[in-house]
Design a protein around this motif. Structure first.
Motif, PDB file in Angstrom:
ATOM      1  N   GLU A   1      -3.146  -3.505   2.175  1.00 39.76           N
ATOM      2  CA  GLU A   1      -4.125  -2.741   1.295  1.00 39.76           C
ATOM      3  C   GLU A   1      -3.973  -1.429   1.717  1.00 39.76           C
ATOM      4  N   ILE A   2      -3.731  -1.010   2.782  1.00 41.49           N
ATOM      5  CA  ILE A   2      -3.593   0.291   3.259  1.00 41.49           C
ATOM      6  C   ILE A   2      -2.359   1.071   2.603  1.00 41.49           C
ATOM      7  N   LEU A   3      -1.264   0.114   2.579  1.00 35.76           N
ATOM      8  CA  LEU A   3      -0.004   0.756   1.892  1.00 35.76           C
ATOM      9  C   LEU A   3      -0.375   1.182   0.351  1.00 35.76           C
ATOM     10  N   ARG A   4      -1.058   0.122   0.045  1.00 35.44           N
ATOM     11  CA  ARG A   4      -1.365   0.299  -1.388  1.00 35.44           C
ATOM     12  C   ARG A   4      -2.362   1.819  -1.676  1.00 35.44           C
ATOM     13  N   CYS A   5      -3.164   1.936  -0.787  1.00 37.90           N
ATOM     14  CA  CYS A   5      -3.998   2.898  -0.852  1.00 37.90           C
ATOM     15  C   CYS A   5      -3.390   4.182  -0.686  1.00 37.90           C
ATOM     16  N   LEU A   6      -2.453   4.328   0.212  1.00 39.94           N
ATOM     17  CA  LEU A   6      -1.484   5.416   0.231  1.00 39.94           C
ATOM     18  C   LEU A   6      -0.829   5.634  -0.787  1.00 39.94           C
ATOM     19  N   ARG A   7      -0.185   4.607  -1.584  1.00 39.11           N
ATOM     20  CA  ARG A   7       0.676   4.868  -2.623  1.00 39.11           C
ATOM     21  C   ARG A   7      -0.258   5.431  -3.722  1.00 39.11           C
ATOM     22  N   ARG A   8      -1.443   4.944  -3.830  1.00 40.99           N
ATOM     23  CA  ARG A   8      -2.155   5.548  -4.970  1.00 40.99           C
ATOM     24  C   ARG A   8      -2.823   6.936  -4.662  1.00 40.99           C
ATOM     25  N   ALA A   9      -3.011   7.266  -3.224  1.00 42.57           N
ATOM     26  CA  ALA A   9      -3.606   8.538  -2.886  1.00 42.57           C
ATOM     27  C   ALA A   9      -2.418   9.654  -2.893  1.00 42.57           C
ATOM     28  N   SER A  10      -1.267   9.098  -2.558  1.00 43.29           N
ATOM     29  CA  SER A  10      -0.151  10.063  -2.384  1.00 43.29           C
ATOM     30  C   SER A  10       1.051   9.833  -3.156  1.00 43.29           C
ATOM     31  N   PRO A  11       1.142   9.696  -4.420  1.00 45.04           N
ATOM     32  CA  PRO A  11       2.269   8.919  -5.168  1.00 45.04           C
ATOM     33  C   PRO A  11       3.422   9.986  -5.041  1.00 45.04           C
ATOM     34  N   THR A  12       3.344  11.007  -5.074  1.00 46.50           N
ATOM     35  CA  THR A  12       4.432  12.166  -4.708  1.00 46.50           C
ATOM     36  C   THR A  12       4.634  12.867  -3.093  1.00 46.50           C
ATOM     37  N   HIS A  13       4.151  12.023  -2.343  1.00 46.59           N
ATOM     38  CA  HIS A  13       3.884  12.473  -0.923  1.00 46.59           C
ATOM     39  C   HIS A  13       5.541  12.104  -0.470  1.00 46.59           C
ATOM     40  N   HIS A  14       5.487  12.226   0.912  1.00 46.74           N
ATOM     41  CA  HIS A  14       6.825  11.906   1.440  1.00 46.74           C
ATOM     42  C   HIS A  14       7.266  10.286   1.563  1.00 46.74           C
ATOM     43  N   TRP A  15       6.140   9.602   0.856  1.00 46.65           N
ATOM     44  CA  TRP A  15       6.499   8.028   0.799  1.00 46.65           C
ATOM     45  C   TRP A  15       7.680   7.879  -0.103  1.00 46.65           C
ATOM     46  N   ASP A  16       8.189   8.809  -0.754  1.00 47.82           N
ATOM     47  CA  ASP A  16       9.346   8.637  -1.807  1.00 47.82           C
ATOM     48  C   ASP A  16      10.561   8.469  -1.011  1.00 47.82           C
ATOM     49  N   THR A  17      10.431   8.733   0.224  1.00 43.96           N
ATOM     50  CA  THR A  17      11.767   8.606   1.392  1.00 43.96           C
ATOM     51  C   THR A  17      11.831   6.961   1.577  1.00 43.96           C
ATOM     52  N   LEU A  18      10.757   6.256   0.976  1.00 36.00           N
ATOM     53  CA  LEU A  18      10.749   5.003   1.669  1.00 36.00           C
ATOM     54  C   LEU A  18      10.704   4.028   0.344  1.00 36.00           C
ATOM     55  N   ASP A  19      11.111   2.810   0.552  1.00 34.32           N
ATOM     56  CA  ASP A  19      11.121   1.849  -0.668  1.00 34.32           C
ATOM     57  C   ASP A  19       9.576   1.088  -0.572  1.00 34.32           C
ATOM     58  N   LEU A  20       8.521   1.859  -0.878  1.00 31.99           N
ATOM     59  CA  LEU A  20       7.385   1.504  -0.578  1.00 31.99           C
ATOM     60  C   LEU A  20       6.911   0.202  -1.525  1.00 31.99           C
ATOM     61  N   GLU A  21       7.549   0.038  -2.595  1.00 32.69           N
ATOM     62  CA  GLU A  21       7.060  -0.969  -3.628  1.00 32.69           C
ATOM     63  C   GLU A  21       7.519  -2.302  -2.684  1.00 32.69           C
ATOM     64  N   HIS A  22       8.898  -2.238  -2.282  1.00 33.65           N
ATOM     65  CA  HIS A  22       9.362  -3.444  -1.885  1.00 33.65           C
ATOM     66  C   HIS A  22       8.639  -3.728  -0.400  1.00 33.65           C
ATOM     67  N   LEU A  23       8.299  -2.603   0.242  1.00 33.05           N
ATOM     68  CA  LEU A  23       7.826  -2.801   1.704  1.00 33.05           C
ATOM     69  C   LEU A  23       6.353  -3.440   1.308  1.00 33.05           C
ATOM     70  N   ILE A  24       5.650  -3.087   0.425  1.00 35.54           N
ATOM     71  CA  ILE A  24       4.498  -3.714   0.284  1.00 35.54           C
ATOM     72  C   ILE A  24       4.755  -5.123  -0.081  1.00 35.54           C
ATOM     73  N   GLU A  25       5.733  -5.555  -0.835  1.00 35.99           N
ATOM     74  CA  GLU A  25       5.954  -6.889  -1.333  1.00 35.99           C
ATOM     75  C   GLU A  25       6.224  -7.867  -0.172  1.00 35.99           C
ATOM     76  N   GLU A  26       7.020  -7.173   0.717  1.00 36.65           N
ATOM     77  CA  GLU A  26       7.497  -7.968   2.039  1.00 36.65           C
ATOM     78  C   GLU A  26       6.047  -8.254   2.998  1.00 36.65           C
ATOM     79  N   VAL A  27       5.536  -7.393   2.898  1.00 34.80           N
ATOM     80  CA  VAL A  27       4.013  -7.513   3.825  1.00 34.80           C
ATOM     81  C   VAL A  27       3.394  -8.726   3.166  1.00 34.80           C
ATOM     82  N   VAL A  28       3.012  -8.482   1.990  1.00 32.43           N
ATOM     83  CA  VAL A  28       2.367  -9.521   1.404  1.00 32.43           C
ATOM     84  C   VAL A  28       3.049 -10.750   1.417  1.00 32.43           C
ATOM     85  N   ASP A  29       4.357 -10.860   1.232  1.00 32.39           N
ATOM     86  CA  ASP A  29       5.175 -12.190   1.401  1.00 32.39           C
ATOM     87  C   ASP A  29       4.931 -12.839   2.909  1.00 32.39           C
ATOM     88  N   LEU A  30       4.678 -11.808   3.705  1.00 28.80           N
ATOM     89  CA  LEU A  30       4.285 -12.434   5.086  1.00 28.80           C
ATOM     90  C   LEU A  30       3.106 -13.246   4.935  1.00 28.80           C
TER      91      LEU A  30
END
Length: 205
Positions: free
Chosen positions: A26-55
């Protein structure tokens, strides 16, 4: 200095892994929504969230798999008591221990045990499994789960059936003793101490 939220999250990681997974996703989702153009673009955030959810999904699947196995074997014991075997009993005990371990590591998983729809979905799979394995028709098995959650997680139901049918019953401790005699276990004390710490009830017979 660590924030309160971070301290809570780190505590959850140690005390309730499933809750930690949910909060982290949920924190990762909030960060993605709050800062869609922030330095998160250096991470594969979409798949990172999926992997955490899959856990979290993996933990839920593990709980459902263990519960389905217990239910399937309880059904076989209930509807074909004449075929009750030591291996069935061992499987029930093993999967109950697996459930205990999952709930100890992730107490928030207990909410699924109070979810009637989730329990029914698990039971229907167990019913189908028992039906195919034993070659019986659907009419032989109750449509709705005939066991309470307490009965599924406790040896009391199996003891009651054994007493009713005048069948000798080997409890968890009896199985461990046989395993030690057969050379599968070196010492019982560490295992029994671990089970006691998990709150698992050990019966002598």
């Amino acid at each position: 200095m660590k924030s309160i939220k971070l301290q809570i999250l780190q505590t959850l990681y140690e005390q309730d892994f499933y809750a930690w997974v949910e909060q982290t996703a949920e924190i990762l989702r909030c960060l993605r929504r709050a800062s869609p153009t922030h330095h998160w673009d250096t991470l594969d955030l979409e798949h990172l969230i999926e992997e955490v959810v899959d856990l979290g999904k993996g933990l839920q699947r593990a709980l459902q798999s263990a519960l389905r196995s217990v239910l399937s074997h309880l059904l076989k014991c209930k509807y074909q008591p004449e075929h009750r075997s030591h291996s069935w009993q061992v499987t029930i005990t093993r999967e109950r221990l697996n459930i205990d371990e999952l709930l100890q590591e992730s107490p928030s998983l207990r909410r699924f045990l109070n979810d009637a729809e989730w329990i029914n979905s698990t039971y229907q799979r167990a019913r189908r499994e028992a039906m195919v394995e034993r070659g019986l028709s659907e009419e032989k098995f109750a449509i709705a789960c005939p066991f309470s959650v307490e009965e599924v997680l406790d040896d009391g139901l199996a003891r009651a059936y054994a007493k009713e049918l005048n069948v000798a019953f080997t409890g968890t401790l009896g199985i461990f003793l046989k395993a030690k005699q057969a050379g599968y276990l070196n010492m019982l004390s560490p295992l029994l101490n671990q089970l006691n710490s998990l709150g698992f009830r050990i019966d002598r017979f």
